[in-house]
Design a protein around this motif. Sequence first.
Motif, PDB file in Angstrom:
ATOM      1  N   ARG A  40     -61.303 -40.583  -1.183  1.00 52.42           N
ATOM      2  CA  ARG A  40     -59.844 -40.587  -1.317  1.00 52.42           C
ATOM      3  C   ARG A  40     -59.185 -40.727   0.056  1.00 52.42           C
ATOM      4  NH1 ARG A  40     -56.526 -35.497  -3.797  1.00 52.42           N
ATOM      5  NH2 ARG A  40     -56.269 -34.840  -1.657  1.00 52.42           N
ATOM      6  N   LYS A  41     -58.101 -41.433   0.088  1.00 53.89           N
ATOM      7  CA  LYS A  41     -57.348 -41.618   1.330  1.00 53.89           C
ATOM      8  C   LYS A  41     -56.840 -40.264   1.830  1.00 53.89           C
ATOM      9  CE  LYS A  41     -53.333 -44.019   3.157  1.00 53.89           C
ATOM     10  NZ  LYS A  41     -52.148 -44.799   2.836  1.00 53.89           N
ATOM     11  N   MET A  42     -56.952 -40.044   3.133  1.00 58.16           N
ATOM     12  CA  MET A  42     -56.424 -38.816   3.719  1.00 58.16           C
ATOM     13  C   MET A  42     -54.907 -38.868   3.741  1.00 58.16           C
ATOM     14  SD  MET A  42     -59.135 -37.913   6.732  1.00 58.16           S
ATOM     15  CE  MET A  42     -59.294 -39.543   7.441  1.00 58.16           C
ATOM     16  N   ASP A  43     -54.281 -37.713   3.829  1.00 59.18           N
ATOM     17  CA  ASP A  43     -52.820 -37.668   3.834  1.00 59.18           C
ATOM     18  C   ASP A  43     -52.274 -38.159   5.176  1.00 59.18           C
ATOM     19  OD1 ASP A  43     -52.983 -35.554   5.673  1.00 59.18           O
ATOM     20  OD2 ASP A  43     -52.494 -34.018   4.194  1.00 59.18           O
ATOM     21  N   GLU A  44     -50.950 -38.135   5.304  1.00 53.81           N
ATOM     22  CA  GLU A  44     -50.299 -38.667   6.502  1.00 53.81           C
ATOM     23  C   GLU A  44     -50.640 -37.885   7.771  1.00 53.81           C
ATOM     24  OE1 GLU A  44     -47.745 -35.753   4.418  1.00 53.81           O
ATOM     25  OE2 GLU A  44     -48.642 -37.618   3.754  1.00 53.81           O
ATOM     26  N   LEU A  48     -57.973 -34.540   4.274  1.00 55.46           N
ATOM     27  CA  LEU A  48     -58.360 -34.751   2.884  1.00 55.46           C
ATOM     28  C   LEU A  48     -57.724 -33.674   2.016  1.00 55.46           C
ATOM     29  CD1 LEU A  48     -60.112 -36.497   1.024  1.00 55.46           C
ATOM     30  CD2 LEU A  48     -61.999 -34.927   1.467  1.00 55.46           C
ATOM     31  N   LEU A  49     -57.706 -32.451   2.541  1.00 58.47           N
ATOM     32  CA  LEU A  49     -57.103 -31.308   1.859  1.00 58.47           C
ATOM     33  C   LEU A  49     -56.747 -30.275   2.912  1.00 58.47           C
ATOM     34  CD1 LEU A  49     -56.499 -29.707  -0.796  1.00 58.47           C
ATOM     35  CD2 LEU A  49     -58.826 -28.848  -0.633  1.00 58.47           C
ATOM     36  N   ASP A  50     -55.557 -29.729   2.846  1.00 58.41           N
ATOM     37  CA  ASP A  50     -55.136 -28.681   3.770  1.00 58.41           C
ATOM     38  C   ASP A  50     -55.863 -27.388   3.397  1.00 58.41           C
ATOM     39  OD1 ASP A  50     -53.850 -26.762   5.326  1.00 58.41           O
ATOM     40  OD2 ASP A  50     -51.847 -27.589   4.978  1.00 58.41           O
ATOM     41  N   THR A  53     -54.266 -24.296   1.703  1.00 54.88           N
ATOM     42  CA  THR A  53     -54.098 -24.249   0.245  1.00 54.88           C
ATOM     43  C   THR A  53     -55.188 -23.393  -0.380  1.00 54.88           C
ATOM     44  OG1 THR A  53     -53.137 -26.458   0.284  1.00 54.88           O
ATOM     45  CG2 THR A  53     -53.961 -25.678  -1.840  1.00 54.88           C
ATOM     46  N   THR A 109     -55.365 -28.529  -6.686  1.00 58.46           N
ATOM     47  CA  THR A 109     -55.456 -29.547  -5.637  1.00 58.46           C
ATOM     48  C   THR A 109     -55.475 -30.978  -6.156  1.00 58.46           C
ATOM     49  OG1 THR A 109     -57.860 -29.540  -5.647  1.00 58.46           O
ATOM     50  CG2 THR A 109     -56.777 -27.969  -4.181  1.00 58.46           C
ATOM     51  N   ASN A 110     -55.303 -31.168  -7.451  1.00 60.72           N
ATOM     52  CA  ASN A 110     -55.468 -32.497  -8.033  1.00 60.72           C
ATOM     53  C   ASN A 110     -56.857 -33.028  -7.684  1.00 60.72           C
ATOM     54  OD1 ASN A 110     -54.750 -34.667  -9.604  1.00 60.72           O
ATOM     55  ND2 ASN A 110     -53.702 -35.738  -7.947  1.00 60.72           N
ATOM     56  N   GLU A 113     -59.419 -36.237  -8.228  1.00 63.24           N
ATOM     57  CA  GLU A 113     -59.548 -37.422  -7.378  1.00 63.24           C
ATOM     58  C   GLU A 113     -60.733 -37.338  -6.425  1.00 63.24           C
ATOM     59  OE1 GLU A 113     -55.910 -38.122  -5.322  1.00 63.24           O
ATOM     60  OE2 GLU A 113     -54.712 -38.078  -7.138  1.00 63.24           O
TER      61      GLU A 113
END
Length: 139
Positions: A40-44, A48-50, A53, A109-110, A113
Motif C-alpha cells: 500500500r502507498k505510504m501516506d503524505e 504506512l501506519l502511524d 494509532t 486502521t482500514n 488494505e
Amino acid sequence: MKIAQTINFDAAHRLLGYNGNCSSLHGHTWSVDIEIDSDRKMDEVGMLLDCRTIKQYFKDYYDHKTILNMDDPLVDILKANNACVTIMKGNPTAENLAIKIMADFILLTNASEFDYINIRVHESADNFAEVNNFDGARL
C-alpha cells in the motif's frame, strides 16, 4: 514495506469455567507484537501506519484495565465501583485476545488494505497466541 511494533501493558483478567489458578482475578504484563506487510502507498508523511494509532488503542482498551468475559458477574460490580473494565465475548485468554485485537485492528486502521497482518499476544514471557489475516475463518 514491513513494519512492526511491540506494545506492553498491564491488565488483570480471569477465566470463567476454568479449573485452575486463572479462575481467580489476577494480572499480567502483557506484550503484543504487531507486524504489517503491505505494498500500500505510504501516506503524505511517509508512513504506512502511524504507530501512535496502535499505542492509543491499547491505552484506551487494555492498559491498566480488567479484561473480563461479558458474562462474568464481576463486570457489573467493578463498573459500579468505577473500575476500568474491558469486556469481550468469551474468556480473555491469549487466544481470544489475539482474535479480538486482530478484528479491532482491521476496523481501526482500514487494515484490509494490508497484505499481511500478524498479531502475537504474550500473556507471559514463555507463552503466546498468534493470529494473522490468513486465519480469517477464525476471526
